[in-house]
Design a protein around this motif. Structure first.
Motif, mmCIF file in Angstrom:
data_model
loop_
_atom_site.group_PDB
_atom_site.id
_atom_site.type_symbol
_atom_site.label_atom_id
_atom_site.label_comp_id
_atom_site.label_asym_id
_atom_site.label_seq_id
_atom_site.Cartn_x
_atom_site.Cartn_y
_atom_site.Cartn_z
ATOM 1 N N VAL A 1 0.875 -1.165 0.000
ATOM 2 C CA VAL A 1 0.000 0.000 0.000
ATOM 3 C C VAL A 1 0.917 1.221 0.000
ATOM 4 O O VAL A 1 1.649 1.466 0.969
ATOM 5 N N THR A 2 0.922 1.946 -1.085
ATOM 6 C CA THR A 2 1.838 3.084 -1.223
ATOM 7 C C THR A 2 1.169 4.373 -0.771
ATOM 8 O O THR A 2 -0.053 4.549 -0.920
ATOM 9 N N SER A 3 1.961 5.252 -0.209
ATOM 10 C CA SER A 3 1.472 6.542 0.266
ATOM 11 C C SER A 3 0.145 6.369 0.999
ATOM 12 O O SER A 3 -0.895 6.919 0.603
ATOM 13 N N ALA A 4 0.211 5.584 2.043
ATOM 14 C CA ALA A 4 -1.017 5.190 2.752
ATOM 15 C C ALA A 4 -1.721 6.383 3.383
ATOM 16 O O ALA A 4 -1.085 7.339 3.851
ATOM 17 N N HIS A 5 -3.046 6.312 3.375
ATOM 18 C CA HIS A 5 -3.878 7.321 4.011
ATOM 19 C C HIS A 5 -4.814 6.627 4.992
ATOM 20 O O HIS A 5 -5.053 5.416 4.879
ATOM 21 N N PRO A 6 -5.350 7.363 5.936
ATOM 22 C CA PRO A 6 -6.249 6.738 6.924
ATOM 23 C C PRO A 6 -7.389 5.939 6.289
ATOM 24 O O PRO A 6 -7.807 4.921 6.850
ATOM 25 N N GLU A 7 -7.869 6.359 5.141
ATOM 26 C CA GLU A 7 -8.969 5.621 4.496
ATOM 27 C C GLU A 7 -8.534 4.266 3.952
ATOM 28 O O GLU A 7 -9.381 3.458 3.559
ATOM 29 N N ASP A 8 -7.212 4.031 3.929
ATOM 30 C CA ASP A 8 -6.718 2.718 3.517
ATOM 31 C C ASP A 8 -6.744 1.732 4.672
ATOM 32 O O ASP A 8 -6.503 0.529 4.470
ATOM 33 N N SER A 9 -7.012 2.220 5.859
ATOM 34 C CA SER A 9 -7.091 1.339 7.024
ATOM 35 C C SER A 9 -8.195 0.309 6.783
ATOM 36 O O SER A 9 -9.326 0.666 6.453
ATOM 37 N N SER A 10 -7.839 -0.948 6.963
ATOM 38 C CA SER A 10 -8.779 -2.001 6.642
ATOM 39 C C SER A 10 -8.163 -3.345 7.009
ATOM 40 O O SER A 10 -7.037 -3.427 7.479
ATOM 41 N N PHE A 11 -8.942 -4.388 6.793
ATOM 42 C CA PHE A 11 -8.464 -5.758 6.961
ATOM 43 C C PHE A 11 -8.228 -6.321 5.573
ATOM 44 O O PHE A 11 -9.121 -6.276 4.726
ATOM 45 N N TYR A 12 -7.030 -6.789 5.312
ATOM 46 C CA TYR A 12 -6.675 -7.321 4.006
ATOM 47 C C TYR A 12 -6.455 -8.826 4.121
ATOM 48 O O TYR A 12 -5.717 -9.292 4.992
ATOM 49 N N ILE A 13 -7.102 -9.569 3.240
ATOM 50 C CA ILE A 13 -6.990 -11.036 3.257
ATOM 51 C C ILE A 13 -6.541 -11.531 1.892
ATOM 52 O O ILE A 13 -7.019 -11.047 0.866
ATOM 53 N N CYS A 14 -5.647 -12.484 1.902
ATOM 54 C CA CYS A 14 -5.255 -13.097 0.644
ATOM 55 C C CYS A 14 -5.793 -14.521 0.607
ATOM 56 O O CYS A 14 -6.139 -15.113 1.640
ATOM 57 N N SER A 15 -5.894 -15.055 -0.589
ATOM 58 C CA SER A 15 -6.204 -16.466 -0.752
ATOM 59 C C SER A 15 -5.303 -17.018 -1.847
ATOM 60 O O SER A 15 -4.808 -16.260 -2.691
ATOM 61 N N ALA A 16 -5.075 -18.304 -1.817
ATOM 62 C CA ALA A 16 -4.160 -18.929 -2.767
ATOM 63 C C ALA A 16 -4.771 -20.199 -3.330
ATOM 64 O O ALA A 16 -5.348 -21.006 -2.583
ATOM 65 N N ARG A 17 -4.615 -20.361 -4.631
ATOM 66 C CA ARG A 17 -5.124 -21.562 -5.291
ATOM 67 C C ARG A 17 -4.028 -22.615 -5.333
ATOM 68 O O ARG A 17 -2.878 -22.304 -5.659
#
Lengths: 116, 114
Positions: free
Chosen positions: A81-97
């Protein structure tokens, strides 16, 4: 135990800085990984599909210059996440096949990002 | 575009009782997969049950079963003998056979009352 690991599980960064989240498949090769974002009490929204050795495919509305995805090996995809801003605050989940043509997909444990 | 709808934002059930969570979806595909995922407070996504669209028989996993109505595009989850550990957010999800992206519903928060 988890077969897809995300790191870090929680990260706090200052506004304007960049932060990297890793997604690793622990005991299988994953040519395709997916990145999702989940807002509090909301559903998971697909951000992008990450393919090993090629450019990621971003969903409509997701800024590819802001959310940089790299899938340099068969077991690792990273979301920066580049040049992060407060609105980028979140839960990020990845999945893999699993494998190239596999039908089994595992989710990572997720990463909380807080931008202050 | 595929859409998944969960019309029950919150549900509650008495321990040991049965509860049914609703899900409908919209697709023009004939071959696809449907899933129910559980997300406890830890936020880890846990697969509860999976249904292949080409199979007429409803999937069952121990206390969890589905009622898959392909023509109606309905995919409900029944939890029998509810336990306190079943309390979580439940997401219904769709996945095309030729793709691997999940399309999730908005979730149902399940409370189990002791």
């Amino acid at each position: 135990g988890a077969v897809v690991s995300q790191h870090p599980s929680r990260v706090i960064c200052k506004s304007g800085t960049s932060v990297k989240i890793e997604c690793r498949s622990l005991d299988f090769q994953a040519t395709t990984m997916f990145w999702y974002r989940q807002f509090p009490k909301k559903s998971l929204m697909l951000m992008a599909t990450s393919n090993e050795g090629s450019k990621a495919t971003y969903e409509q509305g997701v800024e590819k210059d802001k959310f940089l995805i790299n899938h340099a090996s068969l077991t690792l995809s990273t979301l920066t996440v580049t040049s992060a801003h407060p609105e980028d605050s979140s839960f990020y989940i990845c999945s893999a096949r699993v494998g190239v043509f596999g039908n089994t997909i595992y989710f990572g444990e997720g990463s909380w990002l807080t931008v202050v | 575009a595929q859409t998944v709808t969960q019309s029950q934002p919150e549900m509650s059930v008495q321990e040991a009782e049965t509860v049914t969570l609703s899900c409908t979806y919209d697709t023009s595909e004939s071959d696809y997969y449907l899933f129910w995922y559980k997300q406890p407070p830890s936020r880890q996504m846990i697969l509860v049950i999976r249904q292949e669209a080409y199979k007429q028989q409803n999937a069952t996993e121990n206390r969890f079963s589905v009622n898959f109505q392909k023509a109606a595009k309905s995919f409900s989850l029944k939890i029998s003998d509810s336990q306190l550990g079943d309390a979580a957010m439940y997401f219904c999800a769709y996945r095309r056979n030729t793709g691997n992206q999940f399309y999730f519903g908005t979730g149902t928060s399940l409370t189990v009352i002791p």
